[in-house]
Scaffold this motif. Structure first.
Motif, mmCIF file in Angstrom:
data_model
loop_
_atom_site.group_PDB
_atom_site.id
_atom_site.type_symbol
_atom_site.label_atom_id
_atom_site.label_comp_id
_atom_site.label_asym_id
_atom_site.label_seq_id
_atom_site.Cartn_x
_atom_site.Cartn_y
_atom_site.Cartn_z
ATOM 1 N N UNK A 222 0.724 -1.504 0.446
ATOM 2 C CA UNK A 222 0.065 -0.415 0.028
ATOM 3 C C UNK A 222 1.178 1.151 -0.232
ATOM 4 N N UNK A 223 1.881 1.067 0.288
ATOM 5 C CA UNK A 223 2.812 2.109 0.475
ATOM 6 C C UNK A 223 3.680 2.685 -0.946
ATOM 7 N N UNK A 224 3.584 1.730 -1.551
ATOM 8 C CA UNK A 224 4.205 1.732 -2.707
ATOM 9 C C UNK A 224 2.797 2.156 -4.069
ATOM 10 N N UNK A 225 1.834 1.848 -3.492
ATOM 11 C CA UNK A 225 0.176 2.215 -4.674
ATOM 12 C C UNK A 225 0.519 3.723 -3.738
ATOM 13 N N UNK A 226 -0.107 4.165 -3.090
ATOM 14 C CA UNK A 226 0.258 5.331 -1.803
ATOM 15 C C UNK A 226 0.704 6.487 -3.348
ATOM 16 N N UNK A 227 2.132 6.020 -2.984
ATOM 17 C CA UNK A 227 3.260 6.608 -3.714
ATOM 18 C C UNK A 227 2.846 6.890 -5.256
ATOM 19 N N UNK A 228 2.315 5.972 -5.775
ATOM 20 C CA UNK A 228 2.167 5.976 -7.084
ATOM 21 C C UNK A 228 0.444 7.229 -7.016
ATOM 22 N N UNK A 229 -0.171 6.833 -6.154
ATOM 23 C CA UNK A 229 -1.246 7.699 -6.438
ATOM 24 C C UNK A 229 -0.854 9.288 -6.433
ATOM 25 N N UNK A 230 -0.437 9.560 -6.015
ATOM 26 C CA UNK A 230 0.139 10.838 -5.618
ATOM 27 C C UNK A 230 0.817 11.606 -7.124
ATOM 28 N N UNK A 231 1.727 10.885 -7.494
ATOM 29 C CA UNK A 231 2.062 11.065 -8.804
ATOM 30 C C UNK A 231 0.988 11.490 -9.737
ATOM 31 N N UNK A 232 -0.660 11.140 -9.483
ATOM 32 C CA UNK A 232 -1.280 11.835 -10.174
ATOM 33 C C UNK A 232 -1.423 13.396 -10.363
ATOM 34 N N UNK A 233 -1.231 14.397 -11.740
ATOM 35 C CA UNK A 233 -1.494 15.182 -11.992
ATOM 36 C C UNK A 233 -2.558 16.126 -10.366
ATOM 37 N N UNK A 234 -3.664 14.666 -10.119
ATOM 38 C CA UNK A 234 -4.728 15.472 -9.222
ATOM 39 C C UNK A 234 -5.324 14.569 -8.781
ATOM 40 N N UNK A 235 -5.004 14.813 -6.850
ATOM 41 C CA UNK A 235 -5.424 14.362 -6.418
ATOM 42 C C UNK A 235 -7.002 13.362 -5.939
ATOM 43 N N UNK A 236 -6.598 12.133 -5.807
ATOM 44 C CA UNK A 236 -8.652 11.426 -5.615
ATOM 45 C C UNK A 236 -9.401 12.285 -4.329
ATOM 46 N N UNK A 237 -10.304 12.344 -4.547
ATOM 47 C CA UNK A 237 -11.014 12.697 -3.458
ATOM 48 C C UNK A 237 -11.879 11.675 -2.501
ATOM 49 N N UNK A 238 -11.847 10.713 -3.458
ATOM 50 C CA UNK A 238 -11.785 8.987 -2.027
ATOM 51 C C UNK A 238 -10.981 8.104 -2.454
ATOM 52 N N UNK A 239 -11.159 7.138 -2.084
ATOM 53 C CA UNK A 239 -10.475 5.472 -2.345
ATOM 54 C C UNK A 239 -11.135 4.288 -1.354
ATOM 55 N N UNK A 240 -11.361 3.882 -2.892
ATOM 56 C CA UNK A 240 -11.872 2.074 -2.418
ATOM 57 C C UNK A 240 -10.941 0.697 -2.800
ATOM 58 N N UNK A 241 -10.677 0.843 -1.113
ATOM 59 C CA UNK A 241 -9.543 -0.483 -1.407
ATOM 60 C C UNK A 241 -9.997 -1.904 -1.417
ATOM 61 N N UNK A 242 -9.488 -2.967 -1.677
ATOM 62 C CA UNK A 242 -9.823 -4.650 -2.580
ATOM 63 C C UNK A 242 -9.676 -4.964 -0.874
ATOM 64 N N UNK A 243 -8.781 -4.471 -0.314
ATOM 65 C CA UNK A 243 -9.088 -5.171 1.234
ATOM 66 C C UNK A 243 -8.781 -3.701 2.495
ATOM 67 N N UNK A 244 -8.886 -4.476 3.546
ATOM 68 C CA UNK A 244 -8.371 -3.561 5.031
ATOM 69 C C UNK A 244 -7.151 -3.218 4.961
#
Length: 337
Positions: A222-244
């Motif tokens: 999840x650490x790597x996934x968050x970093x990849x998400x934050x590399x996007x030009x615009x941050x999403x307002x919500x996140x659905x995760x397939x597991x807790x």
């Protein structure tokens, strides 16, 4: 009271003879052995697992196969599986296997050679591999899906993921990212992805593939996934995760980056592990009534082993024990709403 003296009396032999038959400490005649074993079966005298194996020609052992590593959800349900098997007179053993298909097939062959009575696979097995296993072994097994053959576990997961995503949409979110698992088609994990996609489609929200990140499920990933998400030009307002696990790991990593949940981004998970209610804020998630389904899963497996009928479940119970939304404190309206 049915004890060794009682069995000796019913068989018309000495207690020493009963002991020799059950423990195979010394040879006895075939006639004496039969009299003892007949009495054991008739009066259900099983002083230990060795006697049961001797009388029934079975090991009374079920192997739980886990792929590579035990996750938080599996660690939650393993004690329940072991306890329920014990109540039914079986002992659970655990075997860790890699993701390699050939290794899994060899493992099934080895378990059959060791006279293991059945297998519970805590991972998805595709149809082609199922056919190969059945062509090489006769060992009864059940996998994580379908938990019960009369129920579509895929559909249950799809609907629950749809519900989770729809909850975010109802709060006003339009930029909803997703952390998903690299999984087989038609598996329960792919069903969660499908539910997410269907909810976005129904709400006329354009699918942004860059916001759909797929990796193996683990808190570390999840650490790597968050970093990849934050590399996007615009941050999403919500996140659905397939597991807790992914959701909780994402919360920790976002906090490291100075982002607050749910003020800056809402998060929803899936599974309902206890850790989700121990963090602050409590994790909004899809809870699974796993205890009910595990009992049915084991009942179906043991029914196959012992020649009983397949488990049937009413539509009422399917609805009653379907995964459902737990609202914690990790979701809120987006800031701009």
């Amino acid at each position: 009271m049915v004890d060794i003296k009682f069995i000796a009396k019913m068989a018309g032999v000495s207690t020493a003879t009963v002991s020799r038959v059950l423990n195979k400490s010394k040879p006895v005649s075939a006639e004496l052995e039969k009299r003892v074993l007949d009495a054991v079966v008739k009066y259900k005298y099983y002083p230990n697992i060795f006697a049961r194996v001797l009388v029934n020609k079975r090991s009374f052992m079920i192997c739980i196969l886990i792929e590579e590593a035990i996750n938080q959800f599996q660690s939650l349900i393993l004690p329940l599986v072991s306890r329920y098997l014990l109540e039914k007179g079986y002992q659970a053993i655990i075997n860790i296997v890699s993701a390699d298909t050939e290794e899994k097939i060899r493992t099934f062959e080895a378990l059959e050679a060791k006279q293991i009575d059945g297998v519970i696979a805590f991972f998805y097995i595709d149809e082609r591999t199922i056919k190969r296993i059945k062509s090489k072994t006769q060992i009864p097994f059940i996998q994580s899906e379908p938990l019960v053959h009369s129920v579509s576990y895929y559909e249950m997961n799809r609907k629950a993921a749809y519900q989770a995503t729809q909850y975010l949409i109802d709060l006003g979110h339009r930029k909803i990212a997703g952390f998903f698992a690299e999984s087989y088609e038609n598996s329960f994990l792919s069903a969660r992805y499908e539910g997410y996609i269907q909810a976005l489609h129904k709400a006329d929200i354009e699918i942004n593939e860059k916001l759909c990140i797929k990796k193996n499920i683990s808190m570390a990933n999840s650490i790597e996934m968050v970093n990849e998400l934050l590399d996007q030009s615009e941050l999403p307002t919500a996140l659905f995760c397939v597991s807790d696990e992914l959701a909780i790991g994402a919360m920790f990593q976002l906090a490291q980056k100075g982002l607050k949940v749910p003020k800056d981004i809402s998060i929803i998970g899936y599974d309902g592990i206890p850790m989700g209610k121990q963090i602050d804020p409590k994790l909004t998630t899809i809870e699974q009534p796993f205890a009910f389904w595990i009992k049915l899963m084991i009942k179906e497996l043991l029914g196959t082993i012992e020649g009983d009928e397949t488990v049937n479940i009413s539509q009422t119970d399917i609805v009653k024990y379907s995964p459902r939304l737990f609202i914690g404190g990790t979701c809120d309206k987006p800031r701009e709403v």
